[in-house]
Design an enzyme around this catalytic site. Structure first.
Site, mmCIF file in Angstrom:
data_model
loop_
_atom_site.group_PDB
_atom_site.id
_atom_site.type_symbol
_atom_site.label_atom_id
_atom_site.label_comp_id
_atom_site.label_asym_id
_atom_site.label_seq_id
_atom_site.Cartn_x
_atom_site.Cartn_y
_atom_site.Cartn_z
ATOM 1 N N ASP A 177 0.810 -1.098 -0.088
ATOM 2 C CA ASP A 177 0.064 0.013 0.076
ATOM 3 C C ASP A 177 0.961 1.293 0.140
ATOM 4 O O ASP A 177 2.156 1.318 -0.022
ATOM 5 C CB ASP A 177 -1.173 -0.130 1.268
ATOM 6 C CG ASP A 177 -2.402 0.563 0.873
ATOM 7 O OD1 ASP A 177 -2.372 1.344 0.057
ATOM 8 O OD2 ASP A 177 -3.251 0.134 1.489
ATOM 9 N N ASP A 232 -9.482 3.871 -4.251
ATOM 10 C CA ASP A 232 -10.079 2.845 -3.652
ATOM 11 C C ASP A 232 -11.602 2.780 -4.359
ATOM 12 O O ASP A 232 -12.305 3.525 -4.475
ATOM 13 C CB ASP A 232 -10.284 2.918 -2.104
ATOM 14 C CG ASP A 232 -8.837 2.643 -1.620
ATOM 15 O OD1 ASP A 232 -7.891 2.263 -2.350
ATOM 16 O OD2 ASP A 232 -8.786 3.098 -0.431
#
Length: 420
Positions: A177, A232
């Protein structure tokens, strides 16, 4: 997520089709008002990781979209069991990926990552053994920052140690991430983990998740096996459709070994209708996106299982030609009647007729949008009805499509139209 996620066969086909005069030399345009060259993968292979993994897009399950931080080793084991018992594993869903929150909040005294003692008391190695015994693979999560998005220890400046730890646990997959990154550019933060993973001697799938901020399709091909091209996803029609559009512009950069990633599947999580989820799955399959289930596979509805287990749609995603499908034509109000298409092995085409309007409408794919001459005869197979619907379509093919739905087909030109 609710946080900011803290070609040999192609050449052969093109040469055959070109020899027959069937492929038009068309230009790629981001918002198509005319034909698009769906064969274009000219940017693919300029940079390539070449670790032997990801010859087709990854498939499996990830914990975040449904469970977020509410994870433990029992859940992971039960999910692995469910992938086997439902038959999803046999269809290719073989990665069991643990997302954020698996770690203790601090490293151990030697500076190593350790699993949270309450939720993963047996350790990750034991969990990997359990998953491997079922013929599946285990994935882990970290961030290219000083912390993960949920403020667990990140791997920035710890790449070698952490890669060694995961290899010792026999982990197969890393989702990496972008949170708490100290403002260091992704192009500087992500390669060190590639090098660290490679140095372990264990093949570990490397999934970059830098949210598409620095256009990773332009540089990540020699860094990872997939790269997030968008922010996202969340479980809404608006999020899913906008992400599909954002991912589309990078189609020419994807191919075997490295894939554009518009984020994980929301199918089955309750925020969209059955038809909307079917559209979601169809488009993700067409564009060669990772097919990572994000729902609770232990408690799926029949409709959710029907979507996720469609072998013919999965086969489009896993087709060895490896060219990402793309948006080729838009009509209707605000371009809401759309044709998405891409070539497949065996001189075939996958076509999705996608209705993003609020009302039903007829959508037609014309042969020129596929690079075919109008007099070519084509057979048409419906991938959701699992039946051949037309034997000799010429010039175009169209059907009525309900609002917020799609229909998906494989088109096969008659072989007599191709000269070798």
């Amino acid at each position: 997520m609710d946080y900011k996620a803290v070609v040999l066969s192609a050449t052969m086909f093109l040469s055959i089709a070109s020899a027959a005069g069937r492929v038009m030399p068309l230009s790629i345009i981001q918002n198509p008002s005319g034909p698009v060259n769906i064969f274009d993968n000219s940017k693919y292979g300029l940079l390539q990781l070449s670790n032997g993994l990801a010859q087709t897009p990854q498939m499996g399950w990830n914990s975040w979209n449904f469970f977020a931080c509410n994870i433990n080793e029992t859940l992971i084991k039960e999910t692995a069991d469910a992938l086997i018992s439902t038959g999803l594993a046999d269809l290719g869903y073989n990665n069991v990926n643990i997302d954020d929150c698996w770690e203790a909040v601090t490293r151990d005294i030697q500076g190593h990552l350790v699993p949270h003692s309450n939720t993963f008391p047996s350790g990750i190695k034991a969990l990997a053994d359990y998953v491997h015994d079922k013929g599946l693979k285990l994935g882990i999560y970290s961030s290219a920052g000083v912390f993960t998005c949920q403020v667990r220890p990140g791997s920035l400046f710890h790449e070698s140690d952490d890669a060694g730890t995961w290899a010792s646990w026999e982990v197969d997959y890393l989702k990496y991430d972008n949170c708490f990154n100290l403002g260091i550019k992704p192009i500087d933060r992500y390669p060190p983990m590639r090098d660290a993973l490679n140095s372990t001697g264990r093949k570990i799938f490397y999934s970059l998740c830098e949210w598409g901020e620095d256009d990773p399709a332009l540089w990540a091909g020699n860094v990872g096996n997939s790269w997030r091209t968008t922010d996202d996803i969340n479980d809404t029609w608006a999020s899913m459709t906008s992400i599909a559009d954002l991912n589309d512009k990078w189609a020419a950069y994807a191919g075997p070994g490295g894939w554009n990633d518009p984020d994980m599947l929301e199918v089955g999580n309750g925020g969209m209708t059955y038809l909307e989820y079917r559209s979601h799955f169809s488009i993700w399959a067409l564009v060669k996106a990772p097919l990572l289930i994000g729902c609770d596979v232990r408690n799926m509805t029949a409709e959710t299982f029907e979507i996720l287990s469609n072998k013919e749609v999965i086969a489009v995603n896993q087709d060895p030609l490896g060219i990402q499908g793309r948006k080729v034509k838009v009509t209707g109000k605000d371009g809401c009647l759309q044709v998405w298409a891409g070539p497949l092995s065996g001189n075939r085409f996958a076509v999705v007729l996608w209705n993003r309007c609020s009302e039903g409408g007829t959508i037609k794919a014309s042969w020129d949008s596929l690079g075919l001459e109008s007099n070519i005869s084509v057979s048409v197979r419906d991938l959701w009805e699992h039946e051949d619907v037309v034997a000799d379509a010429v010039g175009s093919f169209g059907v009525p499509v309900a609002a917020h739905s799609c229909e998906m087909f494989v088109l096969t030109p008659k072989l007599s139209h191709f000269r070798v």
